[in-house]
Structures are given as C-alpha cells and as structure tokens.
Enzyme design. Sequence first.
Site, PDB file in Angstrom:
ATOM      1  N   ARG A 188       0.716  -1.170  -0.046  1.00  0.00           N
ATOM      2  CA  ARG A 188      -0.017   0.041   0.042  1.00  0.00           C
ATOM      3  C   ARG A 188       0.881   1.279   0.062  1.00  0.00           C
ATOM      4  O   ARG A 188       0.598   1.950  -0.750  1.00  0.00           O
ATOM      5  CB  ARG A 188      -0.968   0.189   1.067  1.00  0.00           C
ATOM      6  CG  ARG A 188      -1.799   1.187   1.438  1.00  0.00           C
ATOM      7  CD  ARG A 188      -2.630   1.087   2.706  1.00  0.00           C
ATOM      8  NE  ARG A 188      -3.472  -0.046   2.769  1.00  0.00           N
ATOM      9  CZ  ARG A 188      -4.660  -0.188   2.185  1.00  0.00           C
ATOM     10  NH1 ARG A 188      -5.210   0.993   1.928  1.00  0.00           N
ATOM     11  NH2 ARG A 188      -5.341  -1.164   2.439  1.00  0.00           N
ATOM     12  N   ARG A 232      -3.535  -8.538  10.834  1.00  0.00           N
ATOM     13  CA  ARG A 232      -2.702  -8.433   9.559  1.00  0.00           C
ATOM     14  C   ARG A 232      -1.409  -8.091   9.891  1.00  0.00           C
ATOM     15  O   ARG A 232      -1.127  -7.391  11.155  1.00  0.00           O
ATOM     16  CB  ARG A 232      -3.404  -7.166   8.521  1.00  0.00           C
ATOM     17  CG  ARG A 232      -3.469  -6.226   9.204  1.00  0.00           C
ATOM     18  CD  ARG A 232      -4.654  -4.909   8.693  1.00  0.00           C
ATOM     19  NE  ARG A 232      -4.194  -4.969   7.211  1.00  0.00           N
ATOM     20  CZ  ARG A 232      -5.190  -4.649   6.412  1.00  0.00           C
ATOM     21  NH1 ARG A 232      -6.326  -4.042   6.764  1.00  0.00           N
ATOM     22  NH2 ARG A 232      -5.167  -4.589   4.981  1.00  0.00           N
ATOM     23  N   ALA A 241     -10.475   0.102  -2.970  1.00  0.00           N
ATOM     24  CA  ALA A 241      -9.840   1.114  -3.614  1.00  0.00           C
ATOM     25  C   ALA A 241      -9.966   1.434  -5.238  1.00  0.00           C
ATOM     26  O   ALA A 241      -9.955   2.565  -5.732  1.00  0.00           O
ATOM     27  CB  ALA A 241      -8.086   0.738  -3.625  1.00  0.00           C
TER      28      ALA A 241
END
Length: 447
Positions: free
Chosen positions: A127, A205, A337
């Site tokens: 990201r 995560r 996104a």
Amino acid sequence: MSDLNGASSSDRHDTGFAQVAPPNSTGIRVVIVGAGFAGLGCAVESKRKGHDVLILEKFKELKALGDIISFGNNAGRVFERWGLHDKFWTVCSHVETLMIHNAQGELLVEQPNPDPLFGAYAYNGHRGELHTMLFEYAQSLGIDIRLGQDVSEYWETETEAGVFSNGERIAADIVVGADGVRSTARTLVLGYEDKPKSSGYAIYRSWFDCAEQGVDKDPLTSFICQGKDLLYGWIGPDVHFLAHSSSDGKKLSNVITHKDDADITESWSFPGKMEDCLKIVEGWDPRCAALLSKAPSLVDWKLVYRDPLPTWISEGGRLALIGDAAHPFLPTSQQGASQAIEDGVTLAVVLQLAGKESVPLAVRTWEKIRYQRVRRAQLLGESVRDMWHKAKPEDKGQAVAIPKPEWLLGHDAEKHAYEVYDSSAKGILQNGYELPTLPVIVPAAGA
C-alpha cells in the site's frame, strides 16, 4: 499513453471532448480533502480533464505505511492510461494461481489468476509503495498538494463551496470529501453524524520480510518462499486466512478474518496479540499457525460497517463524498480502492461535460451513474465472505473460487461516463433530483 500536453485522435470520444484537456481549460476549481488513493485519483483525472485542483491533507509528511492493497483490472486500466504501468508493475506481486484449502489443509481449488484480464492489468502490492508512486505522479502533474492541513469546516452556497483549513477560508466550485471512514465531510452531506458500527468481523494483519523472520528456514512455512509470488488461502466456519508472498517470495502478508463484535466507538485499530490470533486456527492445518506466528507484530483491525448512505452529495450539489467516506468495502470485495478510483475518474469526466455553470448538475449526475454499481460491488464482497465462512466440507472448485465478473473488472469508468452522461443528466433536468435507490436484486457470487 497520453500526457497533459495533449491527446491523440484515438484519445477522443464521440462527445468531442478530449480525454486530456489543456490545463485549467474548464475554469472549474476542485478542492479535494484527503490525499489517499481516492483523493489522488480524483485529482489526477481532474487535472487531465482541465480542472484546477487543490488537495488538502491532514498528515504533515508522507509515510509508506500499510501492507497489501489490491486494485482490480477496472482500476488497472486507469493506471495504464495514466502511464503508470511500468512503475507499478515492478513493485507488485504476480500470483499465477490462488490455492484455497479447508481448515484441515485439503486443497479445494487451484484458481488461475489471469493477468491481463478483460484488456487490463490488476495491481497488488504494498500500500505504501503504490501510494508514494501515485502521490509523486500527482505532484509531477503540477497538482497543488498541501500537507498538514486541519480542515475544520465545510460550507456551500448556490454559487460555490469551500472549507476552512488552518484558519484559511478556501473557496471552489466543488469540494470533494475523500477523507476516509472517519470523514467529517459526511456530516454536512447528511445533516447528521453517521457513526460507524462493527461489521461483526475483524482481521489480524501483518507484513514482513521472510528471511528476517525465518519463514524460508521453517519446514512448515518454506513452501511460500519459492522465488516467486504465491497466494494461499484457508477457509473455515466464520474464518478465512490469506497468506500472500511477494517480491519474488521475499515478503509475506498475512490477513486472517474472524468474528469479532468489539466496541469501535473510539478506535478500530489496535496492536494485536499473537496468542489471540493463534487461537483462531487451533486444530487447523499446522501451516496456518506457523505462518501467522512468524509475524514480528500484528495489527488488530476491526472491520467497520455502514448502512448504505442515502446520498453522497450535499443539498446544493457542490460537495461530494468519494471512496471510503461514502462507501467502505469489505476486504473480500478486493474493490474498495478500485471503486474509489472509479469515483474520482467519473466525477472528473462529468464536471468536464457539464461545465462550470452546471457543477451541481454534474455532481448529481455523477451520483446517479455511480451509486448502484458501487452497491453491487459491495454486495459481491459480502457474498464472497459468506461463501467462504459458510462453506460445507464438500464444497470445492467454483463453489469456493473468487468470482471475477466482467461487469466489475471489465468496466471502463472514463469511457462509461462519457457514454451515459447526457442521458443521465437529461433525466435529472426533466424530473428533478431524486435520492438514489439500492439495487433491486442481490447478485449471486458469480454474477
């Protein structure tokens, strides 16, 4: 590829409008609050369409944070059009096959991951790295990006809209709220504060270097460090776990989604406890615990849910919410996104087509074009989660494969906006503005 200096004849649509217009040729001033993917995407396409663009971002400096992010082929065709393919491709993973297993480690499906698909590439990478590249690209186009901005108030009149940022009154033709799930612009649009609620799920995560954590040395985990990018999944009752190696098997991203009804009143991101994470996979394929335990740290991320907003635009039609500010997505959609990029591209096109004197009409038409498509994509993400979390032991093959429908991934947001603007705007001019409606039919996972 096109640039801001002009467009070839092949870059024009039947409308006669160029995909790349001369700088500031429309006279439309666009202020965007937020420099995430939604805000940057809207800014880049707005610049390409001849609008004057200003981005206001609260962070004082750019930091390459986060883990994996996915852009579908529908967003990928936009990045290719911007000339970003070669840059993005070098830092993205290139998984050929998704391997989905049940909790006992039995392989349920080997799903090919064709790329390109429907004439465009998908981009899956870190990201922070991808965001930095997009940020620098926006800067290279001459877009004014101001960091360290405290946007304290939004306002609009019949002729303009604007914000107060760091005490300065800034006016524009349109303000775009791209300020994420904690959006302050949302309150002005709705007329009340829309508080998020727990989706009932959370994810642990992590993102780390395989060699540094010994992933390549452990017999239970070395399978994912084979000099190429791999994606393994495990599904069980109300849980799914994805382990994704990238950078030719040198980096590893772990994401495990599970039931969680924690209070998210104040925050929904915390440091995760490894012992809590490992409890989720007790009795599972031992590779799962081995992969998860390699992480030097975890983020415990509560998945936020919002009922579909009744509208994404203000009463005066000069403030629009895009991306997560309007419609947060579940990770299983792999579209949050991508839909944010589509939002920005579509908005830039309709503003160009409507012109400076008809900005409110453009914004209302934009919502009409986007609303049902976005909701349909959201529902697909929910159906994928339910498909995995409720899978029966005998479910295999396409019954547990990720759907890749053409209506979603083959979409060209820019082309579509040029094609449907006139008919969509005509309906509003004739009948007046009406709140958008939700899709009547909930699509099946493969629809």
